[in-house]
Motif scaffolding. Sequence first.
Motif, short mmCIF file in Angstrom:
data_model
loop_
_atom_site.label_atom_id
_atom_site.label_comp_id
_atom_site.label_asym_id
_atom_site.label_seq_id
_atom_site.Cartn_x
_atom_site.Cartn_y
_atom_site.Cartn_z
N ALA A 1 0.84 -1.20 0.00
CA ALA A 1 0.00 0.00 0.00
C ALA A 1 0.87 1.25 0.00
O ALA A 1 0.57 2.23 -0.66
CB ALA A 1 -0.94 -0.01 1.20
N LEU A 2 1.97 1.20 0.73
CA LEU A 2 2.87 2.35 0.76
C LEU A 2 3.60 2.52 -0.56
O LEU A 2 3.85 3.63 -1.00
CB LEU A 2 3.87 2.21 1.91
N VAL A 3 3.96 1.43 -1.19
CA VAL A 3 4.70 1.51 -2.45
C VAL A 3 3.80 1.98 -3.58
O VAL A 3 4.18 2.77 -4.42
CB VAL A 3 5.34 0.14 -2.78
N THR A 4 2.54 1.52 -3.61
CA THR A 4 1.64 1.86 -4.71
C THR A 4 0.99 3.24 -4.53
O THR A 4 0.32 3.71 -5.42
CB THR A 4 0.53 0.81 -4.85
N GLU A 5 1.14 3.87 -3.39
CA GLU A 5 0.57 5.18 -3.15
C GLU A 5 1.24 6.20 -4.09
O GLU A 5 2.47 6.27 -4.19
CB GLU A 5 0.82 5.58 -1.69
N GLU A 6 0.44 7.01 -4.80
CA GLU A 6 0.96 7.96 -5.78
C GLU A 6 1.34 9.27 -5.09
O GLU A 6 0.70 9.67 -4.11
CB GLU A 6 -0.09 8.23 -6.84
N PRO A 7 2.34 9.94 -5.60
CA PRO A 7 2.69 11.24 -5.02
C PRO A 7 1.59 12.26 -5.31
O PRO A 7 0.85 12.13 -6.28
CB PRO A 7 4.00 11.61 -5.73
N GLU A 8 1.49 13.27 -4.49
CA GLU A 8 0.46 14.30 -4.65
C GLU A 8 0.77 15.12 -5.91
O GLU A 8 1.90 15.59 -6.10
CB GLU A 8 0.45 15.21 -3.43
N LEU A 9 -0.23 15.29 -6.77
CA LEU A 9 -0.04 15.99 -8.04
C LEU A 9 -0.30 17.48 -7.85
O LEU A 9 -1.18 17.90 -7.10
CB LEU A 9 -1.01 15.44 -9.09
N THR A 10 0.46 18.28 -8.58
CA THR A 10 0.28 19.73 -8.56
C THR A 10 0.47 20.27 -9.96
O THR A 10 1.09 19.62 -10.81
CB THR A 10 1.30 20.42 -7.63
N GLY A 11 -0.05 21.44 -10.21
CA GLY A 11 0.19 22.15 -11.46
C GLY A 11 -0.35 21.44 -12.67
O GLY A 11 -1.49 20.98 -12.72
N ILE A 12 0.50 21.29 -13.68
CA ILE A 12 0.11 20.72 -14.96
C ILE A 12 -0.26 19.25 -14.85
O ILE A 12 -1.16 18.77 -15.54
CB ILE A 12 1.22 20.94 -16.01
N ALA B 1 -3.83 19.02 -13.73
CA ALA B 1 -4.73 19.36 -14.83
C ALA B 1 -4.85 18.21 -15.82
O ALA B 1 -5.94 17.90 -16.31
CB ALA B 1 -4.25 20.62 -15.52
N ARG B 2 -3.74 17.56 -16.13
CA ARG B 2 -3.77 16.41 -17.04
C ARG B 2 -4.61 15.28 -16.46
O ARG B 2 -5.38 14.63 -17.16
CB ARG B 2 -2.35 15.92 -17.32
N ARG B 3 -4.45 15.03 -15.17
CA ARG B 3 -5.22 13.98 -14.52
C ARG B 3 -6.71 14.29 -14.59
O ARG B 3 -7.53 13.42 -14.89
CB ARG B 3 -4.76 13.83 -13.06
N ALA B 4 -7.09 15.54 -14.34
CA ALA B 4 -8.50 15.92 -14.38
C ALA B 4 -9.06 15.76 -15.80
O ALA B 4 -10.20 15.31 -15.98
CB ALA B 4 -8.68 17.35 -13.90
N LEU B 5 -8.28 16.12 -16.81
CA LEU B 5 -8.71 15.97 -18.20
C LEU B 5 -8.90 14.50 -18.55
O LEU B 5 -9.88 14.13 -19.19
CB LEU B 5 -7.70 16.63 -19.14
N GLU B 6 -7.97 13.67 -18.13
CA GLU B 6 -8.10 12.22 -18.40
C GLU B 6 -9.34 11.65 -17.75
O GLU B 6 -10.07 10.85 -18.35
CB GLU B 6 -6.85 11.48 -17.90
N GLU B 7 -9.63 12.06 -16.51
CA GLU B 7 -10.82 11.57 -15.81
C GLU B 7 -12.09 12.04 -16.50
O GLU B 7 -13.07 11.30 -16.61
CB GLU B 7 -10.79 12.01 -14.36
N ALA B 8 -12.10 13.27 -17.00
CA ALA B 8 -13.27 13.80 -17.70
C ALA B 8 -13.49 13.05 -19.00
O ALA B 8 -14.64 12.73 -19.38
CB ALA B 8 -13.11 15.29 -17.96
N ARG B 9 -12.43 12.76 -19.73
CA ARG B 9 -12.55 11.99 -20.97
C ARG B 9 -13.06 10.57 -20.69
O ARG B 9 -13.90 10.05 -21.43
CB ARG B 9 -11.20 11.92 -21.69
N ALA B 10 -12.57 9.98 -19.64
CA ALA B 10 -13.02 8.63 -19.29
C ALA B 10 -14.50 8.64 -18.91
O ALA B 10 -15.26 7.73 -19.30
CB ALA B 10 -12.17 8.08 -18.15
N ALA B 11 -14.93 9.64 -18.18
CA ALA B 11 -16.35 9.74 -17.81
C ALA B 11 -17.21 9.96 -19.03
O ALA B 11 -18.32 9.42 -19.14
CB ALA B 11 -16.54 10.87 -16.80
N ALA B 12 -16.73 10.74 -20.01
CA ALA B 12 -17.50 10.97 -21.24
C ALA B 12 -17.60 9.70 -22.06
O ALA B 12 -18.65 9.40 -22.64
CB ALA B 12 -16.85 12.09 -22.05
N ARG B 13 -16.50 8.95 -22.14
CA ARG B 13 -16.53 7.68 -22.87
C ARG B 13 -17.49 6.70 -22.21
O ARG B 13 -18.20 5.94 -22.86
CB ARG B 13 -15.13 7.08 -22.95
N ALA B 14 -17.51 6.69 -20.89
CA ALA B 14 -18.38 5.78 -20.16
C ALA B 14 -19.85 6.14 -20.38
O ALA B 14 -20.71 5.25 -20.38
CB ALA B 14 -18.05 5.82 -18.67
#
Length: 185
Positions: free
Chosen positions: A9-20, A23-36
């Motif tokens: 669980a500690l190894v697979t935990e992702e670092p906290e995202l900031t900045g660009i 924004a990329r993560r939010a765009l990918e999630e929005a695209r995935a929700a639209a495809r779904a």
Amino acid sequence: MYRLRIYTALVTEEPELTGIDLARRALEEARAAARASGKAVGQGRASPVRRRPIARGRRGWSGAGPDDRDPQLLGSLTAGLARSRGWSPKVAEGTVFGRWPAVVGADIADHAEPVQLRDGVLHIAAESTAWATQLRLLQGQILAKIVAAVGPGVITAVRITGPAAPSWRKGERHIKGRGPRDTYG
């Protein structure tokens, strides 16, 4: 086994995202929700767009050229408001009194100040009789600077006065005359 789960669980935990990256993560999630939801991103709008009726002489959309619907500078908006309501003479008067050093220059502003503006005549009080005389010689240049700052027609003439002499009249009874022969200023 318990320790292994905590370690994974500690190894697979992702670092906290900031900045660009965020924004990329939010765009990918929005695209995935639209495809779904069964709709591809960028394939039209979910609801029809209602267009405003186009006023006469106005283009439908702003486009590349400037338009009155574009963001405007605050100074141009306030100037238009003052012009439409008839406040321009009062705004010009406020400019002369409020920005006196910027209008006539620091040297003149240090030794003279505007007192009142009545019927297009600006009354200026100098700190001494010598400065009043000097400013009377520069009266045309001072008027030109003021007209350049506030526009033509607001101030038509300049009247320059020196300091007022003290009154020697004391009490009800007095003798007519000039009083003590001395210069003031």
